[in-house]
Design a protein around this motif. Structure first.
Motif, short mmCIF file in Angstrom:
data_model
loop_
_atom_site.label_atom_id
_atom_site.label_comp_id
_atom_site.label_asym_id
_atom_site.label_seq_id
_atom_site.Cartn_x
_atom_site.Cartn_y
_atom_site.Cartn_z
N ALA A 1 5.65 -3.12 5.99
CA ALA A 1 4.80 -1.87 5.82
C ALA A 1 5.12 -1.68 4.24
O ALA A 1 6.26 -1.60 4.23
CB ALA A 1 4.68 -1.63 6.66
N ALA A 2 4.29 -1.15 3.54
CA ALA A 2 4.57 -0.23 2.35
C ALA A 2 5.09 1.02 2.13
O ALA A 2 4.40 1.50 3.31
CB ALA A 2 3.47 -0.71 1.26
N GLU A 3 6.15 1.34 1.85
CA GLU A 3 6.49 2.57 2.17
C GLU A 3 6.51 3.40 1.13
O GLU A 3 7.09 4.63 1.12
CB GLU A 3 8.12 3.05 2.58
N ASP A 4 5.57 3.36 0.07
CA ASP A 4 5.65 4.31 -1.26
C ASP A 4 4.69 5.36 -1.23
O ASP A 4 3.99 5.98 -1.64
CB ASP A 4 5.55 3.41 -2.38
N ALA A 5 3.70 5.33 -0.01
CA ALA A 5 2.55 6.60 0.35
C ALA A 5 2.76 6.98 1.73
O ALA A 5 2.90 5.94 2.63
CB ALA A 5 1.35 6.02 -0.41
N ASP A 6 2.10 8.17 1.80
CA ASP A 6 1.46 7.82 3.14
C ASP A 6 0.40 6.94 4.23
O ASP A 6 -0.42 6.84 3.73
CB ASP A 6 0.93 9.90 3.44
N PRO A 7 1.04 6.38 5.30
CA PRO A 7 0.20 5.21 5.32
C PRO A 7 -1.08 6.01 6.00
O PRO A 7 -2.56 5.07 6.44
CB PRO A 7 1.12 4.26 6.78
N ARG A 8 -1.86 7.60 6.36
CA ARG A 8 -2.81 7.46 6.74
C ARG A 8 -4.17 6.78 6.72
O ARG A 8 -5.24 7.08 7.25
CB ARG A 8 -2.60 9.30 6.72
N GLY A 9 -4.48 6.65 5.00
CA GLY A 9 -5.56 6.13 5.03
C GLY A 9 -5.76 5.20 4.34
O GLY A 9 -6.27 4.36 3.94
N LYS A 10 -5.01 3.57 4.83
CA LYS A 10 -4.45 2.40 4.45
C LYS A 10 -5.52 1.83 5.06
O LYS A 10 -5.28 1.47 6.68
CB LYS A 10 -3.28 2.49 4.63
N ARG A 11 -5.62 0.86 4.82
CA ARG A 11 -6.48 -0.28 5.65
C ARG A 11 -5.14 -1.09 6.83
O ARG A 11 -5.70 -1.80 6.93
CB ARG A 11 -7.30 -1.05 4.74
N ASN A 12 -4.64 -0.98 5.33
CA ASN A 12 -3.82 -2.62 5.93
C ASN A 12 -2.09 -2.17 5.93
O ASN A 12 -2.41 -1.06 5.11
CB ASN A 12 -3.30 -3.67 5.24
N PRO A 13 -1.22 -2.11 6.47
CA PRO A 13 0.30 -1.59 6.44
C PRO A 13 0.93 -1.86 5.51
O PRO A 13 1.60 -1.48 4.31
CB PRO A 13 1.19 -1.99 7.57
N GLN A 14 0.27 -3.41 4.81
CA GLN A 14 1.21 -3.50 3.48
C GLN A 14 0.75 -2.95 2.35
O GLN A 14 0.97 -3.34 0.81
CB GLN A 14 1.08 -4.98 3.22
N ASP A 15 -0.39 -2.24 2.02
CA ASP A 15 -1.24 -2.24 0.76
C ASP A 15 -0.14 -1.63 0.64
O ASP A 15 0.46 0.01 1.22
CB ASP A 15 -2.80 -1.08 0.88
N PHE A 16 -0.36 -1.04 -0.86
CA PHE A 16 1.14 0.03 -1.35
C PHE A 16 -0.05 1.11 -2.56
O PHE A 16 -1.24 1.03 -2.39
CB PHE A 16 1.40 -1.12 -2.52
N ALA A 17 0.41 1.81 -3.05
CA ALA A 17 -0.25 2.92 -3.59
C ALA A 17 -0.12 2.48 -5.33
O ALA A 17 0.67 2.45 -5.86
CB ALA A 17 0.62 4.47 -3.62
N LEU A 18 -1.54 2.53 -5.40
CA LEU A 18 -2.06 3.06 -6.80
C LEU A 18 -1.86 4.37 -7.78
O LEU A 18 -1.40 4.57 -8.78
CB LEU A 18 -3.31 2.46 -6.74
#
Length: 469
Positions: free
Chosen positions: A167-184
């Motif tokens: 999972a991407a850990e570069d932002a709070d996961p609360r609003g993610k659709r997928n754990p691997q989604d990363f912050a723009l």
């Protein structure tokens, strides 16, 4: 021979075919300036400095961009009340610049700071949202994420399957659709400095790390360019995410991905987070900067480099051999040179064209030194001229010519100046003894100098000394 480079994405050597042979375009990920540079950072910068120098030799013009990440979670975390994030970033940027310059890394054509390209980042994010590859967090936090499952080529650089990725850990996961989604884009959070945020269509905040490089590369080099470089540790997630977001936005992006190996300590990556690093400033204070450059360049750029004390001693001896030979050649030039063939030796060019084979190229240099010394010893001045010319040109291409203005400016320090003064005085005394035909005194002085490990060379241009070895 055609220049070949190892392309990380292709996982093989590829012939280098530039988009425009009149202007090679190259982007290298620069430092995140939360603290000063360690020797691993300097090794990475040197790897691409040598590549740039070789490309310049081969093609003439290289537009070289190296960014500065001056806004980041770590920069903000390391700031203090007495030194705000932007002041810390600027001070650390100067430390990186000094370390790079210290070992002869050429300044980039452009060195953009992330904070100067916020509008371009927002434009790229908006394009990704419009194309269906990014989405604002539904909780109104202001976060914007790249939707990795919307881009079927995600993982193309490192050849990983999406389900196997962490999972991407570069932002709070609360609003993610997928754990691997990363912050723009990262929405502003309570407690963060107000001046570390910018307004945006999605709310006040700041850019994610990956979008910074995509936007700056496009701004300064265009939608498609030749080479993207960086450390091996940046392949994932940073470069994987850069590739995904840029190509998803419709850009060709980088045609070649080139990565340098890391400096290790006992087989473990040198890292600030681990705490096993050696600051570049400490290394440069302890060793001749040219010796540092040579030691860092001596291993192939893609290999790991485990620096030990003998690394510096070996590099110092090698630099000494180059310096002694070139100084000897300069002195013998006073006796008159013949013609020499222009151009680099074929073996050197073949080594450099073969994925920047610097270790082999250095071997060619030292073989030319051995040949040149043999010619000089035998009085074959015209034959030696070719070797001196070759060594001069090869070391200039690699940035390790001890007689170049930069390294002469560094000098040998106070100790070297004092030693030179003492030896020169003894040389003067010996010359006077010989003029007086006091051969016993002349021999005693020469023996005393030799006992100190110093060799004298009598030439038509005078007597010169060098340290044995």
């Amino acid at each position: 021979m055609t220049l070949r480079l190892y392309d990380t994405r292709a996982q093989q050597l590829r012939d280098f075919v530039p988009l425009d042979p009149e202007n090679i375009t190259m982007y290298v990920c620069g430092p995140t300036v939360q603290s000063g540079p360690h020797i691993g950072h300097v090794r990475g910068a040197l790897s691409f400095d040598i590549l740039r120098r070789w490309l310049t030799h081969r093609y003439g013009r290289v537009t070289f961009v190296r960014n500065v990440t001056d806004i980041d979670d770590k920069v903000i975390a390391n700031a203090t009340d007495s030194e705000p994030w932007w002041a810390l970033a600027y001070r650390m940027e100067q430390e990186f610049t000094a370390a790079y310059a210290g070992i002869g890394v050429l300044p980039p054509t452009y060195e953009p700071r992330a904070t100067a390209s916020i509008p371009q980042m927002q434009e790229l994010i908006a394009s990704l949202i419009e194309r269906g590859h990014a989405y604002p967090a539904p909780d109104g936090s202001g976060d914007v994420y790249f939707d990795v499952r919307s881009w079927t080529d995600y993982g193309a650089l490192t050849h990983q399957s999406l389900d196997a990725m962490e999972a991407a850990e570069d932002a709070d996961p609360r609003g993610k659709r997928n754990p691997q989604d990363f912050a723009l884009w990262k929405g502003a959070k309570a407690g963060e400095p107000a001046d570390a945020t910018w307004s945006s269509p999605w709310g006040a905040g700041r850019p994610g790390w990956h979008i910074e490089c995509s936007a700056m590369a496009k701004r300064y080099l265009g939608a498609e360019f030749d080479i993207h470089g960086g450390g091996l540790d940046l392949r994932f997630p940073h470069h994987e995410n850069e590739l995904a977001q840029s190509t998803a936005a419709g850009d060709g992006f980088a045609n070649y991905w080139v990565h340098n190996g890391l400096v290790t300590v006992g087989g473990q990556k040198m890292s600030k987070s681990i705490g096993n690093f050696t600051l570049a400033a400490d290394v440069l204070a302890e060793h001749d900067p040219l010796v540092v450059r040579y030691a860092l360049a001596a291993a192939h750029y893609r290999s790991s480099l485990d620096l030990v004390e003998s690394s510096w001693a070996e590099a110092e001896a090698a630099v000494g051999r180059i310096r002694t030979f070139l100084e000897r050649g300069q002195r013998m030039a006073a006796a008159g040179w013949g013609q020499h063939k222009e151009g680099l030796p074929a073996a050197f060019t073949e080594a450099m064209d073969d994925d920047l084979g610097v270790p082999r190229a250095l071997a060619v240099i030292h073989e030319s030194i051995r040949s040149g010394n043999a010619h000089l010893d035998a009085g074959r001045i015209d034959a030696a001229r070719q070797d001196v010319s070759d060594v001069t040109d090869m070391t200039l291409v690699l940035g390790i010519n001890p007689l170049a203005a930069q390294w002469r400016a560094n000098g040998a320090g106070a100790e070297g100046s004092a030693l030179d003064a003492l030896v020169q005085e003894m040389i003067t005394q010996r010359a006077q003894a010989r003029a007086d035909k006091d051969w016993a005194a002349a021999d005693r002085i020469r023996d005393a100098i030799a006992a100190a490990g110093i060799t004298l060379e009598d030439t038509p241009a005078g007597t010169h000394w060098s340290i044995d070895g």
